[in-house]
Motif scaffolding. Structure first.
Motif, PDB file in Angstrom:
ATOM      1  N   MET A   1       0.839  -1.192   0.043  1.00  0.00           N
ATOM      2  CA  MET A   1      -0.096  -0.061   0.076  1.00  0.00           C
ATOM      3  C   MET A   1       0.702   1.068   0.094  1.00  0.00           C
ATOM      4  SD  MET A   1      -3.489  -0.201   2.242  1.00  0.00           S
ATOM      5  CE  MET A   1      -4.627  -0.444   1.018  1.00  0.00           C
ATOM      6  N   ALA A   2       0.435   2.060  -0.568  1.00  0.00           N
ATOM      7  CA  ALA A   2       1.120   3.409  -0.784  1.00  0.00           C
ATOM      8  C   ALA A   2       0.936   4.346   0.606  1.00  0.00           C
ATOM      9  CB  ALA A   2       0.825   4.316  -1.999  1.00  0.00           C
ATOM     10  N   ILE A   3       1.807   5.033   0.848  1.00  0.00           N
ATOM     11  CA  ILE A   3       1.621   6.301   1.896  1.00  0.00           C
ATOM     12  C   ILE A   3       0.775   7.497   1.242  1.00  0.00           C
ATOM     13  CG2 ILE A   3       2.726   8.072   3.343  1.00  0.00           C
ATOM     14  CD1 ILE A   3       5.064   6.093   3.641  1.00  0.00           C
ATOM     15  N   GLU A   4      -0.475   7.703   1.836  1.00  0.00           N
ATOM     16  CA  GLU A   4      -1.228   8.823   1.458  1.00  0.00           C
ATOM     17  C   GLU A   4      -1.051  10.118   2.294  1.00  0.00           C
ATOM     18  OE1 GLU A   4      -4.274   8.682  -0.780  1.00  0.00           O
ATOM     19  OE2 GLU A   4      -3.371   6.719  -1.486  1.00  0.00           O
ATOM     20  N   THR A   5      -0.600   9.998   3.750  1.00  0.00           N
ATOM     21  CA  THR A   5      -0.296  10.892   4.500  1.00  0.00           C
ATOM     22  C   THR A   5       0.643  10.781   5.569  1.00  0.00           C
ATOM     23  OG1 THR A   5      -2.862  11.359   4.692  1.00  0.00           O
ATOM     24  CG2 THR A   5      -1.637  12.122   6.510  1.00  0.00           C
ATOM     25  N   VAL A   6       1.430  11.894   5.770  1.00  0.00           N
ATOM     26  CA  VAL A   6       2.503  11.678   6.658  1.00  0.00           C
ATOM     27  C   VAL A   6       2.087  12.794   7.947  1.00  0.00           C
ATOM     28  CG1 VAL A   6       4.998  12.305   6.818  1.00  0.00           C
ATOM     29  CG2 VAL A   6       4.322  11.237   4.881  1.00  0.00           C
ATOM     30  N   GLY A   7       2.193  11.984   9.077  1.00  0.00           N
ATOM     31  CA  GLY A   7       2.014  12.643  10.222  1.00  0.00           C
ATOM     32  C   GLY A   7       3.069  13.034  10.891  1.00  0.00           C
ATOM     33  N   TRP A   8       3.512  14.361  11.261  1.00  0.00           N
ATOM     34  CA  TRP A   8       4.767  14.852  11.788  1.00  0.00           C
ATOM     35  C   TRP A   8       4.703  15.462  13.241  1.00  0.00           C
ATOM     36  CZ3 TRP A   8       8.851  14.602   8.807  1.00  0.00           C
ATOM     37  CH2 TRP A   8       8.805  14.456   7.456  1.00  0.00           C
ATOM     38  N   ASP A   9       5.505  15.077  14.039  1.00  0.00           N
ATOM     39  CA  ASP A   9       5.632  15.767  15.257  1.00  0.00           C
ATOM     40  C   ASP A   9       7.131  16.217  15.498  1.00  0.00           C
ATOM     41  OD1 ASP A   9       5.902  16.147  17.952  1.00  0.00           O
ATOM     42  OD2 ASP A   9       5.812  14.236  18.579  1.00  0.00           O
ATOM     43  N   ILE A  10       7.163  17.671  15.349  1.00  0.00           N
ATOM     44  CA  ILE A  10       8.343  18.660  15.264  1.00  0.00           C
ATOM     45  C   ILE A  10       8.604  18.900  16.773  1.00  0.00           C
ATOM     46  CG2 ILE A  10       9.390  20.488  14.189  1.00  0.00           C
ATOM     47  CD1 ILE A  10       8.340  18.345  12.197  1.00  0.00           C
ATOM     48  N   GLY A  11       9.457  18.414  17.205  1.00  0.00           N
ATOM     49  CA  GLY A  11       9.780  18.495  18.537  1.00  0.00           C
ATOM     50  C   GLY A  11      11.149  19.476  18.624  1.00  0.00           C
ATOM     51  N   GLY A  12      11.510  19.828  19.796  1.00  0.00           N
ATOM     52  CA  GLY A  12      12.830  20.287  19.896  1.00  0.00           C
ATOM     53  C   GLY A  12      14.221  19.699  19.728  1.00  0.00           C
ATOM     54  N   ALA A  13      14.038  18.406  19.984  1.00  0.00           N
ATOM     55  CA  ALA A  13      15.014  17.367  20.216  1.00  0.00           C
ATOM     56  C   ALA A  13      15.020  16.347  19.049  1.00  0.00           C
ATOM     57  CB  ALA A  13      15.275  16.861  21.588  1.00  0.00           C
ATOM     58  N   HIS A  14      13.899  15.853  18.647  1.00  0.00           N
ATOM     59  CA  HIS A  14      13.746  14.888  17.685  1.00  0.00           C
ATOM     60  C   HIS A  14      12.481  15.355  16.907  1.00  0.00           C
ATOM     61  CE1 HIS A  14      15.494  12.791  21.080  1.00  0.00           C
ATOM     62  NE2 HIS A  14      15.936  12.044  20.190  1.00  0.00           N
ATOM     63  N   ILE A  15      12.571  14.673  15.537  1.00  0.00           N
ATOM     64  CA  ILE A  15      11.453  14.767  14.694  1.00  0.00           C
ATOM     65  C   ILE A  15      11.093  13.322  14.671  1.00  0.00           C
ATOM     66  CG2 ILE A  15      10.842  15.335  12.369  1.00  0.00           C
ATOM     67  CD1 ILE A  15      11.664  17.643  13.994  1.00  0.00           C
ATOM     68  N   LYS A  16       9.590  13.015  14.691  1.00  0.00           N
ATOM     69  CA  LYS A  16       9.200  11.915  14.369  1.00  0.00           C
ATOM     70  C   LYS A  16       8.246  12.108  13.420  1.00  0.00           C
ATOM     71  CE  LYS A  16       8.287  12.209  19.129  1.00  0.00           C
ATOM     72  NZ  LYS A  16       9.394  13.132  19.435  1.00  0.00           N
ATOM     73  N   ALA A  17       7.796  10.846  12.697  1.00  0.00           N
ATOM     74  CA  ALA A  17       6.870  10.850  11.424  1.00  0.00           C
ATOM     75  C   ALA A  17       6.360   9.630  11.196  1.00  0.00           C
ATOM     76  CB  ALA A  17       7.543  11.374  10.188  1.00  0.00           C
ATOM     77  N   ALA A  18       5.236   9.305  10.883  1.00  0.00           N
ATOM     78  CA  ALA A  18       4.435   8.094  10.442  1.00  0.00           C
ATOM     79  C   ALA A  18       4.030   8.021   9.048  1.00  0.00           C
ATOM     80  CB  ALA A  18       3.393   7.779  11.389  1.00  0.00           C
ATOM     81  N   GLY A  19       3.739   7.196   8.266  1.00  0.00           N
ATOM     82  CA  GLY A  19       3.295   7.329   7.065  1.00  0.00           C
ATOM     83  C   GLY A  19       2.105   6.256   7.097  1.00  0.00           C
ATOM     84  N   LEU A  20       1.027   6.913   6.774  1.00  0.00           N
ATOM     85  CA  LEU A  20      -0.428   6.297   6.703  1.00  0.00           C
ATOM     86  C   LEU A  20      -0.857   5.823   5.419  1.00  0.00           C
ATOM     87  CD1 LEU A  20      -1.538   9.212   9.399  1.00  0.00           C
ATOM     88  CD2 LEU A  20      -0.835   6.605   9.825  1.00  0.00           C
ATOM     89  N   ASP A  21      -1.703   4.848   5.629  1.00  0.00           N
ATOM     90  CA  ASP A  21      -2.532   4.340   4.382  1.00  0.00           C
ATOM     91  C   ASP A  21      -3.857   5.247   4.120  1.00  0.00           C
ATOM     92  OD1 ASP A  21      -4.145   3.261   5.709  1.00  0.00           O
ATOM     93  OD2 ASP A  21      -3.774   1.101   5.275  1.00  0.00           O
ATOM     94  N   ARG A  22      -4.595   5.162   3.044  1.00  0.00           N
ATOM     95  CA  ARG A  22      -5.822   5.897   2.945  1.00  0.00           C
ATOM     96  C   ARG A  22      -6.662   5.699   4.107  1.00  0.00           C
ATOM     97  NH1 ARG A  22      -8.531   3.341  -2.103  1.00  0.00           N
ATOM     98  NH2 ARG A  22      -7.096   4.656  -3.120  1.00  0.00           N
TER      99      ARG A  22
END
Length: 96
Positions: A1-22
């Motif tokens: 399955m393809a990633i449709e959305t990327v959810g980001w958490d932009i913190g001061g020490a780390h960047i976290k992200a998750a790729g989500l399907d539809r």
């Protein structure tokens, strides 16, 4: 399955992200250290690496949350939000 959305958490020490399907299922997640207190250049260098780690190709939607605007690199919270959003637009919108 393809990633449709990327959810980001932009913190001061780390960047976290998750790729989500539809359907909103997490397909992949990534985290990178990002010393945002050193300046916005840190975010500029980390975002492309995180996208590569996710394997996000083609146009995707982005959902963003942040606490990184609170680091000492910014004169105010408002300035931090504006600077981070501008960096995200510069680096993510051009990839669409």
């Amino acid at each position: 399955m393809a990633i449709e959305t990327v959810g980001w958490d932009i913190g001061g020490a780390h960047i976290k992200a998750a790729g989500l399907d539809r359907d909103g299922r997490v397909l992949v997640a990534a985290q990178e250290a990002c010393a945002l207190w050193r300046g916005i250049g840190e975010l500029d260098s980390v975002l492309p690496r995180v996208l590569t780690a996710l394997g996000a190709t083609g146009p995707v939607s982005h959902a963003i949350t942040m606490t990184g605007e609170l680091v000492d690199a910014f004169a105010s919270r408002r300035a931090g939000v504006r600077t981070i959003v501008a960096a995200l637009e510069r680096l993510l919108v051009t990839r669409a």
